[in-house]
Enzyme design. Structure first.
Site, mmCIF file in Angstrom:
data_model
loop_
_atom_site.group_PDB
_atom_site.id
_atom_site.type_symbol
_atom_site.label_atom_id
_atom_site.label_comp_id
_atom_site.label_asym_id
_atom_site.label_seq_id
_atom_site.Cartn_x
_atom_site.Cartn_y
_atom_site.Cartn_z
ATOM 1 N N GLU A 116 0.829 -1.050 0.034
ATOM 2 C CA GLU A 116 0.568 0.170 0.066
ATOM 3 C C GLU A 116 0.786 1.034 0.169
ATOM 4 O OE1 GLU A 116 -2.620 -0.451 -0.557
ATOM 5 O OE2 GLU A 116 -4.033 -2.342 0.243
ATOM 6 N N HIS A 141 -7.297 -2.844 9.593
ATOM 7 C CA HIS A 141 -8.501 -3.678 9.145
ATOM 8 C C HIS A 141 -9.257 -4.211 10.857
ATOM 9 C CE1 HIS A 141 -6.066 -5.949 5.967
ATOM 10 N NE2 HIS A 141 -6.083 -4.735 5.902
ATOM 11 N N GLU A 169 -17.561 12.490 22.426
ATOM 12 C CA GLU A 169 -16.291 13.349 22.106
ATOM 13 C C GLU A 169 -16.082 12.644 20.921
ATOM 14 O OE1 GLU A 169 -13.529 12.964 25.595
ATOM 15 O OE2 GLU A 169 -14.798 13.576 26.469
HETATM 16 P P1 13P Z 1 1.147 -5.539 3.427
HETATM 17 O O1 13P Z 1 1.554 -6.528 4.173
HETATM 18 O O2 13P Z 1 1.466 -5.477 1.676
HETATM 19 O O3 13P Z 1 1.495 -3.928 3.792
HETATM 20 O O4 13P Z 1 -1.149 -5.346 3.027
HETATM 21 C C1 13P Z 1 -1.698 -5.173 3.767
HETATM 22 C C2 13P Z 1 -2.592 -5.190 3.534
HETATM 23 O O5 13P Z 1 -3.108 -4.734 4.949
HETATM 24 C C3 13P Z 1 -3.299 -4.647 2.606
HETATM 25 O O6 13P Z 1 -4.442 -4.229 2.546
HETATM 26 ZN ZN ZN Z 2 -5.275 -3.736 4.634
#
Ligand code: 13P
Ligand code: ZN
Length: 270
Positions: A116, A141, A169
Site C-alpha cells: 500500500e 482492519h 467525544e
Molecule cells: P502489506 O502486507 O503489503 O502491507 O498489505 C497488508 C494490507 O493490509 C493490504 O491492504
Molecule cells: Zn489492508
C-alpha cells in the site's frame, strides 16, 4: 553512530505496531504504517549516503523527493515487529521525483515496503498540503468499522453522523468526519489516488469491506483517531439491531462545538 533500535522514532513505531496487533486490528500481515522522519534525526543513526539497494515505486510524488520514511514491510506480521524490527520494517528515502526508494536500513530478508506504499505516499502528499505537521499514515482492519460498511449506508455524511452519535467525544476527536471509499482493489495506484483525494478533507478514510486509513502529526494522534472511530463503530454494531430510544442530538453536538472550540464539518449538523 547511535543504535537505531534505540531511536525514539523506532521505539515508538515498534510500540505502535505491537499495540495495533494487540487491539486485533492487524491480523496476519494486515495493516501498514508509514512515519516521515526528519533527516537530522536519522543522521544520528545512519549514514545517509549508504544505500543498501534501490526499489522502484511505480508512481511519482515530486513533493516527497528526498523525504525519509520508516515503513512496515509487505507481507510482514505486526505481531512480529517487536521481535525482528530489521526484517519487518525499513527506512527508505524517496528519490527521482518519488519514482524510486533508496533503502537505508531494514527489510533485512530482502523484502520491501508495504504493497500500500502508493496510498501511503499519496496520502502524505495530500495531508502535508492541509497540515505541514503531518507525519503519519496508518492503515489497519478494525472489525467494527469493517462490519459497519456491510450494514450502514456508505454516504459520508450519514456514516460520519452515526459515528458522532455513538460517543460524545467523537465529534471532538474528528470534527471533519470520516470519508468513505467504495470497495476498490487494494495495493494499486488507483486506490492510492482515491485515498489521497479523500485525505484532502479528512484524516480518516474508510475503505469499505477492507479497513481504514488514518493520518496525523504523530503515531499517538493517528492511533487515537482510529481507536475513537473504531470504538464508535463497536457501539453502533452493538445497538444497530435494537430500537434506539436515545441519541446525541444535533443541538447537543453544537454545545460540544462551543465547549471544545471545534467546528463540525460544514453541513454535517442540522
Ligand atoms: P502489506 O502486507 O503489503 O502491507 O498489505 C497488508 C494490507 O493490509 C493490504 O491492504
Ligand atoms: Zn489492508
Amino acid at each position: 553512530m547511535k543504535n537505531i533500535l534505540e531511536a525514539p522514532f523506532m521505539v515508538e513505531m515498534i510500540r505502535t505496531a505491537t499495540n495495533m496487533y494487540a487491539h486485533g486490528w492487524d491480523e496476519r500481515n494486515g495493516g501498514n504504517i508509514s512515519l516521515m522522519l526528519e533527516e537530522a534525526a536519522v543522521a544520528e543513526y545512519l549514514d545517509l549516503h549508504s544505500v543498501l539497494r534501490t526499489i522502484p515505486t511505480g508512481f511519482t510524488a515530486p513533493a516527497l523527493e528526498g523525504r525519509i520514511f520508516l515503513v512496515t514491510g509487505t507481507g510482514k506480521y505486526f505481531k512480529n515487529v517487536q521481535y525482528a524490527p530489521e526484517v519487518n520494517l525499513g527506512i527508505v528515502r524517496l528519490q527521482d521525483q518519488g519514482r524510486r526508494a533508496d533503502l537505508l536500513w531494514g527489510y533485512a530478508d530482502g523484502g520491501q515496503f508495504t504493497s500500500e506504499f502508493p496510498a501511503h505516499m499519496m496520502s502524505h502528499v495530500a495531508r502535508l498540503q492541509v497540515n505541514p505537521e503531518n507525519r503519519v499514515v496508518m492503515h489497519c482492519h478494525p472489525a467494527n468499522l469493517l462490519a459497519m460498511t456491510y450494514v450502514h449506508t456508505l454516504d459520508e455524511r450519514a456514516f460520519t453522523r452515526t459515528l458522532w452519535q455513538m460517543c460524545t467525544e467523537c465529534i471532538v476527536v474528528f470534527p471533519e468526519g470520516v470519508n468513505v471509499l467504495p470497495w476498490m482493489l487494494c495495493g494499486t495506484n488507483e486506490i492510492g489516488e482515491a485515498t489521497a483525494e479523500k485525505m484532502r478533507t479528512a484524516r480518516l478514510v474508510v475503505w469499505s469491506q477492507h479497513g481504514i486509513y488514518g493520518a496525523g502529526k504523530d503515531l499517538d494522534e493517528t492511533f487515537g483517531l482510529i481507536e475513537t472511530a473504531e470504538k464508535a463503530a463497536e457501539i453502533y454494531m452493538k445497538i444497530a439491531h435494537l430500537p434506539r430510544l436515545n441519541t446525541i442530538t444535533d443541538e447537543q453536538m453544537h454545545l460540544l462545538e462551543q465547549r471544545f472550540g471545534i467546528k463540525a464539518r460544514e453541513g454535517y449538523l442540522d
